[in-house]
Design an enzyme around this catalytic site. Structure first.
Site, PDB file in Angstrom:
ATOM      1  N   ASP A  97      23.190  19.711  86.645  1.00 27.90           N
ATOM      2  CA  ASP A  97      23.607  20.441  85.449  1.00 27.90           C
ATOM      3  C   ASP A  97      24.108  19.415  84.430  1.00 27.90           C
ATOM      4  OD1 ASP A  97      25.997  19.595  86.425  1.00 27.90           O
ATOM      5  OD2 ASP A  97      26.893  21.572  86.613  1.00 27.90           O
ATOM      6  N   ASP A 290      21.203  29.501  91.744  1.00 28.73           N
ATOM      7  CA  ASP A 290      22.083  28.580  92.462  1.00 28.73           C
ATOM      8  C   ASP A 290      23.449  29.225  92.550  1.00 28.73           C
ATOM      9  OD1 ASP A 290      24.380  27.067  90.720  1.00 28.73           O
ATOM     10  OD2 ASP A 290      22.739  27.717  89.431  1.00 28.73           O
ATOM     11  N   CYS A 331      17.861  35.705 113.536  1.00 25.37           N
ATOM     12  CA  CYS A 331      17.853  34.426 112.825  1.00 25.37           C
ATOM     13  C   CYS A 331      17.352  33.300 113.725  1.00 25.37           C
ATOM     14  CB  CYS A 331      19.256  34.104 112.315  1.00 25.37           C
ATOM     15  SG  CYS A 331      19.304  32.586 111.362  1.00 25.37           S
ATOM     16  N   CYS A 333      17.911  30.042 113.090  1.00 26.27           N
ATOM     17  CA  CYS A 333      18.628  28.785 112.813  1.00 26.27           C
ATOM     18  C   CYS A 333      19.206  28.212 114.105  1.00 26.27           C
ATOM     19  CB  CYS A 333      19.722  28.993 111.771  1.00 26.27           C
ATOM     20  SG  CYS A 333      21.280  29.632 112.394  1.00 26.27           S
ATOM     21  N   CYS A 336      22.260  30.130 115.484  1.00 27.21           N
ATOM     22  CA  CYS A 336      21.966  31.399 116.157  1.00 27.21           C
ATOM     23  C   CYS A 336      21.185  31.190 117.456  1.00 27.21           C
ATOM     24  CB  CYS A 336      21.231  32.351 115.218  1.00 27.21           C
ATOM     25  SG  CYS A 336      22.285  32.874 113.855  1.00 27.21           S
ATOM     26  N   HIS A 362      23.921  28.497 109.341  1.00 26.59           N
ATOM     27  CA  HIS A 362      23.373  29.865 109.397  1.00 26.59           C
ATOM     28  C   HIS A 362      23.221  30.452 107.989  1.00 26.59           C
ATOM     29  CE1 HIS A 362      22.651  34.036 110.195  1.00 26.59           C
ATOM     30  NE2 HIS A 362      23.686  34.320 109.430  1.00 26.59           N
TER      31      HIS A 362
HETATM   32 ZN   LIG Z   1      21.434  31.882 111.982  1.00 30.11          ZN
END
Ligand SMILES: [Zn+2]
Length: 393
Positions: A97, A290, A331, A333, A336, A362
């Site tokens: 920015d 964002d 999920c 990830c 998880c 996560h």
């Molecule tokens: Zn997750």
């Protein structure tokens, strides 16, 4: 005319029922599909997460804040170290920015604080003076005075070397009247032209410049601002400034701004990242978002969850104490796949940084899966029905 040789934005598909669109944005550091979400590595670092974690959750683009990096470690050092990509070990697309938002939000007290009526508590007013030339402010690190001008903001961002850079604008605070907002918008337009001139002067083909739409909550000002920004040779647009007091007003203000914007360029909505806000604004034609919220929520023990209240689970809750489930069943990830709510609950209670990190991973993956779901829904012509299912409309 300004050429952007390393950049391209293609609209691959338009949704038939809304203004949602699927795009493909190319930068010198890689390409990605839009709509997309940009994670905030404010001081050239994701708090409680590294570039390896960003890669693992399949993040496409990140941003860093010029204001913070200007004060420390300084743009000259970053340039000497080979630019921000090399310095922080992120080789993908990156945005910086202009520094304006922090100068003004730290200077006036943030919009959120004003709405909550907390404007007068603990806010050190760091902004000293706004003139035609630029903004003078005091460093929160060592108290030294700095002046950021449209030209110096471009110069700093050139040294940092992000792919996408922004013009310096005055972010008008929430409480000001229409007269102030109008004069401020006109100043931002003069600054936008000066930013373009400086950008052209030192253009090396490695960066693209976005213009920012100001105009507060006023329909006629937002239209003037968006038409002005569209008339200039920016690569993309960002919608900034005060978006109102609540979600309803924010959606209205985005509509005002979208009305005058050239739709063949990428459009970024600054600082918005609520799950419902993303669905609503993708429907209006926003391409990128964002927000610090996914990672900030994580550090405070909130995990993003599709069926959680307001899409969140509070891991502090005692109900997690013996819960053997992952944060979110579907999920993929690493958190998880490998950790239980019980363990993360314990870590957060014990204030272990690893607990924050596991939720950060996560939450970042949640956002990437959400944006992927949105893109697939546009591709397969079921954006509106998927949106309704998510928002339970
Ligand atoms: Zn997750």
């Amino acid at each position: 005319m300004v050429e952007y040789p390393g950049f391209n934005f293609d609209i691959v598909k338009k949704d038939s029922q809304t203004n949602a669109r699927l795009g493909y944005l190319t930068t010198p550091h890689g390409s990605f599909e839009t709509p997309n979400f940009i994670f905030c590595a404010t001081r050239a670092a994701i708090k409680c997460g590294g570039p390896e974690d960003l890669k693992a959750v399949q993040t496409d683009i990140i941003l860093s804040n010029t204001y913070h990096l200007l004060l420390r470690p300084g743009p000259d050092l970053v340039e000497k170290m080979g630019g921000l990509h090399k310095f922080m070990n992120w080789d993908g697309p990156m945005l910086t920015d202009s520094g304006g938002f922090q100068i003004f939000s730290l200077g006036h007290g943030s919009v959120a604080e004003e709405i909550k009526g907390k404007n007068k508590t603990n806010t050190v007013k760091t902004l000293r003076k706004i003139t035609e030339k630029g903004a003078t402010f005091k460093s929160y690190i060592d108290g030294r005075m700095h002046t950021l001008t449209p030209e110096s903001s471009i110069d700093v961002q050139r040294k940092l070397g992000a792919d996408i850079i922004l013009v310096l604008d005055e972010c008008t605070p929430f409480h000001v009247d229409k007269r102030y907002t109008e004069r401020s918008m006109e100043l931002s337009h003069r600054w936008a032209d000066r930013s373009l001139e400086e950008f052209k002067r030192g253009h090396n083909g490695k960066q693209s410049l976005y213009g920012i739409v100001q105009g507060g909550v006023y329909e006629d000002l937002r239209l003037r601002a968006s038409e002005f920004i569209s008339s200039r040779p920016f690569f993309g647009h960002a919608i900034g400034g005060s978006l109102g007091a609540d979600k309803q007003q924010m959606y209205e203000v985005v509509d005002f701004a979208m009305a005058g914007l050239s739709k063949d360029r990428p459009i970024h909505l600054l600082g918005i990242g609520g799950i419902d806000d993303i669905w609503e604004n993708v429907a209006k034609g926003i391409d990128t978002f964002d927000c610090v919220s996914p990672t900030r929520l994580a550090r405070h023990g909130w995990a993003l969850h599709r069926t959680g209240k307001k899409f969140k689970l509070n891991i502090h809750n005692a109900s997690n104490r013996e819960d053997e489930r992952p944060l979110e069943e579907e999920c993929d990830c690493s958190t998880c796949q490998n950790y239980t709510r019980a363990y993360i609950h314990y870590l957060i209670k014990a204030k272990e940084i690893q607990g924050m990190r596991l939720i950060v991973i996560h939450n970042m993956r949640f956002m990437m899966r959400l944006l992927s779901t949105i893109r697939t829904a546009i591709k397969e012509d079921r954006f509106l029905e998927t949106k309704k299912a998510w928002l339970q409309e």
